[in-house]
Write an enzyme that holds these catalytic residues in place. Structure first.
Site, PDB file in Angstrom:
ATOM      1  N   ASP A  89       0.933  -4.276   4.012  1.00 14.55           N
ATOM      2  CA  ASP A  89       1.959  -5.212   3.780  1.00 14.55           C
ATOM      3  C   ASP A  89       3.301  -4.961   4.583  1.00 14.55           C
ATOM      4  O   ASP A  89       3.349  -3.511   4.811  1.00 14.55           O
ATOM      5  CB  ASP A  89       2.087  -5.318   2.466  1.00 14.55           C
ATOM      6  CG  ASP A  89       2.645  -4.209   1.823  1.00 14.55           C
ATOM      7  OD1 ASP A  89       2.128  -3.045   1.985  1.00 14.55           O
ATOM      8  OD2 ASP A  89       3.400  -4.216   0.859  1.00 14.55           O
ATOM      9  N   GLU A 145       2.199  -1.966  -0.848  1.00 16.54           N
ATOM     10  CA  GLU A 145       2.858  -0.744  -0.780  1.00 16.54           C
ATOM     11  C   GLU A 145       4.409  -0.772  -1.032  1.00 16.54           C
ATOM     12  O   GLU A 145       5.177   0.014  -1.726  1.00 16.54           O
ATOM     13  CB  GLU A 145       2.728   0.150   0.494  1.00 16.54           C
ATOM     14  CG  GLU A 145       2.936   1.692   0.418  1.00 16.54           C
ATOM     15  CD  GLU A 145       4.342   1.967   0.845  1.00 16.54           C
ATOM     16  OE1 GLU A 145       4.914   2.663   0.719  1.00 16.54           O
ATOM     17  OE2 GLU A 145       5.407   0.929   1.244  1.00 16.54           O
TER      18      GLU A 145
HETATM   19 ZN    ZN Z   1       5.560   1.864   4.907  1.00 19.13          ZN
END
Ligand code: ZN
Length: 371
Positions: A76, A137
């Protein structure tokens, strides 16, 4: 290593939109790449808890020799990431300026893929290779938190390509993170007619915060109050005030002490003004801390030497997937990939860093082969 192929893959990956929770297209492209290299690719069931369009990607390639290694990065990106157009000029890759570049973390993914492709093409001796590409993340490490750990070899070293700093940078320590939410309850009253009948929740909160040590408490510990919300009108003694904050430390005992001190400040303020406070602390993740003699660090040092990059130990002030994975029993460590000004439209990476990062990934795989 094929530098042209590396750069063109990187430029292709950054053009696949993958903001947090919408990583499915990126996951499909990664699955294709890895299947093509002979990996068996699977997705865990984390999507139901992260809210992403895909689970975390976990791929395995059996080794030709004993040994095992896990290479990881996240799929992401932060925003703005719609319509990223990479341009390469004088050895530097940037976006055209209205978006991030998303070298965070697609440089990490491109480097891992090119390193593995090179090893496979050469038919060089290789260990069992597991690739873990997480989702979400950038949303407080949600993907790693929901990762199905049973699908990855827990005794294998896990290298996460996701830090700033040139390749060779190694995040030897990163703090644990605890956060709190507190709600002060006072008593409402007309501020002009009978303020004596009121208890100001805002004043309680202010007193509590004023009695907290905030900022950098020592070289490895920080504390912050980041959000305060309360009251309704200027003519009402405020009945409620909500405060949120955090503390971080490389050392668990110091984090515990900080939690205790901040909690005491909350309680004392409520007591002093005759109101009450309710609060909860949440342990977001534990600390990462490696010393120089740790086998993982020794392995990185040897790989840096092989790859011709300088080993640069570094302590980070922020959390990453490694914090979550270490807390969950995996020997995970974060490596610099050269991304610069990340999370901004000025983000860039040099072609040299992209190539060095790939060389390091390649050397780490070589190092993981047991003689
Ligand atoms: Zn990163």
């Amino acid at each position: 290593m094929n530098n042209e192929r590396l750069l063109s893959l990187f430029c292709e990956l950054v053009q696949i939109e993958s903001p947090s929770r919408n990583e499915a297209d990126m996951a499909a492209r990664c699955e294709q790449e890895l299947s093509d290299l002979g990996f068996s690719v699977e997705f865990d069931n984390s999507a139901s808890s992260t809210g992403s369009t895909t689970g975390n990607l976990i791929a395995h390639l059996p080794g030709t020799h004993p040994g095992s290694i896990v290479l990881s990065a996240h799929m992401d990106t932060v925003e703005p990431c719609v319509g990223i157009v990479p341009k390469v000029e004088n050895g530097v890759v940037r976006s055209e300026g209205q978006t991030i570049l998303s070298a965070d973390d697609k440089a990490g993914i491109a480097a891992i893929f090119e390193a593995v492709r090179t090893i496979v093409e050469q038919g060089a001796p290789r260990p069992d290779i597991t690739i873990v590409l997480t989702t979400c993340e950038e949303l407080s490490l949600l993907g790693a938190g929901a990762l199905d750990i049973s699908r990855i070899p827990v005794d294998a070293p896990c290298f996460i390509f996701d830090a700033d700093g040139v390749p060779g940078t190694v995040i030897m320590g990163a703090p644990c993170h605890r956060s709190f939410a507190a709600c002060f309850a006072g008593r409402a009253a007309h501020a002009g007619v009978e303020p004596e009948a009121g208890i100001s929740a805002i004043q309680m909160a202010a007193s509590a915060i004023a009695n907290m040590k905030l900022g950098r408490l020592d070289e490895i510990t920080t504390a912050n109050v980041g959000v305060i919300e309360g009251g309704s009108e200027t003519n009402v003694v405020p009945e409620q005030c909500m405060v949120r904050g955090e503390c971080r430390s490389l050392d668990k005992a110091r984090a515990d002490a900080c939690v205790q001190a901040m909690s005491t400040a909350l309680e004392n303020a409520a007591k002093q003004f005759g109101g009450s406070v309710e609060y909860t602390w949440h342990e977001d993740y534990g600390a990462v801390r490696y010393d120089d003699t740790h086998p993982l660090v020794q392995q990185i040092k040897r790989a840096c030497h092989r790859a011709g990059v300088e080993f640069r130990p570094h302590i980070s002030g922020g959390g990453a997937d490694a914090n979550i994975l270490c807390t969950r029993g995996v020997d995970a460590i974060t490596l610099g990939i050269g991304m610069t000004n990340f999370h901004s439209v000025d983000e860039y990476i040099t072609v040299q860093d992209l190539e060095d990062c790939t060389k390091l990934a390649y050397a780490l795989i070589e190092e993981a082969v047991k003689a």
